[in-house]
Design a protein around this motif. Structure first.
Motif, short mmCIF file in Angstrom:
data_model
loop_
_atom_site.label_atom_id
_atom_site.label_comp_id
_atom_site.label_asym_id
_atom_site.label_seq_id
_atom_site.Cartn_x
_atom_site.Cartn_y
_atom_site.Cartn_z
N ASP A 28 16.36 -5.06 0.01
CA ASP A 28 15.24 -5.97 -0.25
C ASP A 28 14.36 -5.41 -1.35
O ASP A 28 13.68 -6.13 -2.06
CB ASP A 28 14.40 -6.15 1.03
CG ASP A 28 15.21 -6.80 2.15
OD1 ASP A 28 15.83 -7.84 1.88
OD2 ASP A 28 15.24 -6.24 3.25
N THR A 47 15.65 -1.66 2.88
CA THR A 47 15.73 -2.95 3.55
C THR A 47 14.45 -3.09 4.36
O THR A 47 13.91 -2.11 4.86
CB THR A 47 16.95 -3.04 4.49
OG1 THR A 47 16.95 -1.91 5.38
CG2 THR A 47 18.25 -3.03 3.70
N MET A 48 13.95 -4.32 4.44
CA MET A 48 12.67 -4.55 5.09
C MET A 48 12.87 -5.41 6.34
O MET A 48 13.70 -6.31 6.38
CB MET A 48 11.71 -5.29 4.14
CG MET A 48 11.40 -4.53 2.86
SD MET A 48 10.51 -2.98 3.13
CE MET A 48 8.88 -3.59 3.61
N ASN A 49 12.06 -5.10 7.35
CA ASN A 49 12.01 -5.89 8.56
C ASN A 49 10.60 -6.47 8.60
O ASN A 49 9.68 -5.82 9.09
CB ASN A 49 12.29 -4.97 9.75
CG ASN A 49 12.45 -5.73 11.04
OD1 ASN A 49 12.31 -6.95 11.07
ND2 ASN A 49 12.74 -5.01 12.11
N GLY A 50 10.43 -7.63 8.02
CA GLY A 50 9.07 -8.14 7.80
C GLY A 50 8.39 -7.26 6.77
O GLY A 50 8.90 -7.06 5.68
N GLN A 51 7.23 -6.70 7.14
CA GLN A 51 6.52 -5.79 6.23
C GLN A 51 6.86 -4.32 6.53
O GLN A 51 6.31 -3.42 5.92
CB GLN A 51 5.00 -5.98 6.35
CG GLN A 51 4.52 -7.35 5.88
CD GLN A 51 4.78 -7.59 4.39
OE1 GLN A 51 4.70 -6.68 3.57
NE2 GLN A 51 5.12 -8.82 4.04
N GLU A 52 7.77 -4.12 7.50
CA GLU A 52 8.11 -2.76 7.88
C GLU A 52 9.37 -2.30 7.16
O GLU A 52 10.34 -3.05 7.03
CB GLU A 52 8.34 -2.70 9.39
CG GLU A 52 8.58 -1.30 9.92
CD GLU A 52 8.93 -1.31 11.41
OE1 GLU A 52 8.10 -1.76 12.22
OE2 GLU A 52 10.04 -0.89 11.76
N ASP A 54 12.77 -0.70 6.90
CA ASP A 54 13.82 -0.42 7.86
C ASP A 54 14.61 0.79 7.37
O ASP A 54 14.35 1.92 7.76
CB ASP A 54 14.70 -1.67 8.03
CG ASP A 54 15.66 -1.53 9.19
OD1 ASP A 54 15.39 -0.71 10.09
OD2 ASP A 54 16.70 -2.22 9.20
N GLU A 55 15.54 0.55 6.46
CA GLU A 55 16.32 1.65 5.88
C GLU A 55 15.71 2.02 4.54
O GLU A 55 15.26 1.14 3.79
CB GLU A 55 17.77 1.19 5.70
CG GLU A 55 18.77 2.34 5.64
CD GLU A 55 20.20 1.84 5.44
OE1 GLU A 55 21.08 2.68 5.23
OE2 GLU A 55 20.44 0.62 5.48
N THR A 78 10.98 6.12 6.58
CA THR A 78 11.96 5.25 7.24
C THR A 78 11.31 4.68 8.49
O THR A 78 10.70 5.41 9.26
CB THR A 78 13.23 6.06 7.59
OG1 THR A 78 13.86 6.46 6.38
CG2 THR A 78 14.21 5.21 8.39
N LYS A 79 11.40 3.36 8.66
CA LYS A 79 10.81 2.62 9.80
C LYS A 79 9.29 2.59 9.76
O LYS A 79 8.65 2.28 10.78
CB LYS A 79 11.26 3.21 11.16
CG LYS A 79 12.75 3.38 11.33
CD LYS A 79 13.45 2.07 11.58
CE LYS A 79 14.96 2.29 11.79
NZ LYS A 79 15.72 1.04 11.60
#
Ligand code: ZN
Length: 151
Positions: A28, A47-52, A54-55, A78-79
């Protein structure tokens, strides 16, 4: 220049055994920046999980400080959510200005870069990965028109 002071054990460990070095297939965030002063090149992918985050991975080449700093960054962030990411990005900028708001424990391996602030020519090496990630996070947020230095 007192190399011993900068090239501490932690920095060398991250340089020789980089954490999270490599490429992400469908990132992302995908930003690549260079530091012409030293010849450092750092690509940051996430890579994003929403605004967080991820990787989080990095690639590139350059001096031990630039590569170790990138490795330390991926380990810390990370995370990480946006607040944590902003906090650590500010923490390394502070360190490079000879300031320290967070405790040594909180800074974890980042504390190893503290001594770099005494060598202005190397400060950009230490900051490269972090300002590259900062740019990527801003672009991801849709704030590509604002400058990373404005806070
Ligand atoms: Zn460098």
């Amino acid at each position: 220049m007192a190399l011993d002071e900068i090239y501490q054990e932690i920095i060398l460990d991250h340089y020789k055994n980089p954490r999270n070095r490599g490429m992400i297939e469908n990132p992302d965030i995908d930003v690549y920046e260079t530091n012409p002063l030293c010849g450092d090149e750092i690509g940051v992918q996430a890579t994003m999980n929403g605004q967080e985050i991820d990787e989080l991975k990095f690639h590139g080449k350059g001096c031990s400080i630039s590569q170790a700093s990138a490795s330390i960054m991926t380990e810390l962030l990370t995370k990480a959510g946006p607040e944590k990411a902003a906090k650590y990005i500010q923490a390394i900028k502070d360190l490079m200005n000879g300031k320290q708001a967070m405790s040594d424990d909180e800074l974890e391996d980042l504390i190893a870069l503290k001594g770099v602030s005494k060598y202005p020519a190397r400060v950009k090496c230490a900051l490269l990965a972090w300002t590259t990630l900062e740019l990527g996070l801003l672009e991801h947020k849709g704030g590509s028109h604002s400058h990373p230095d404005e806070s």
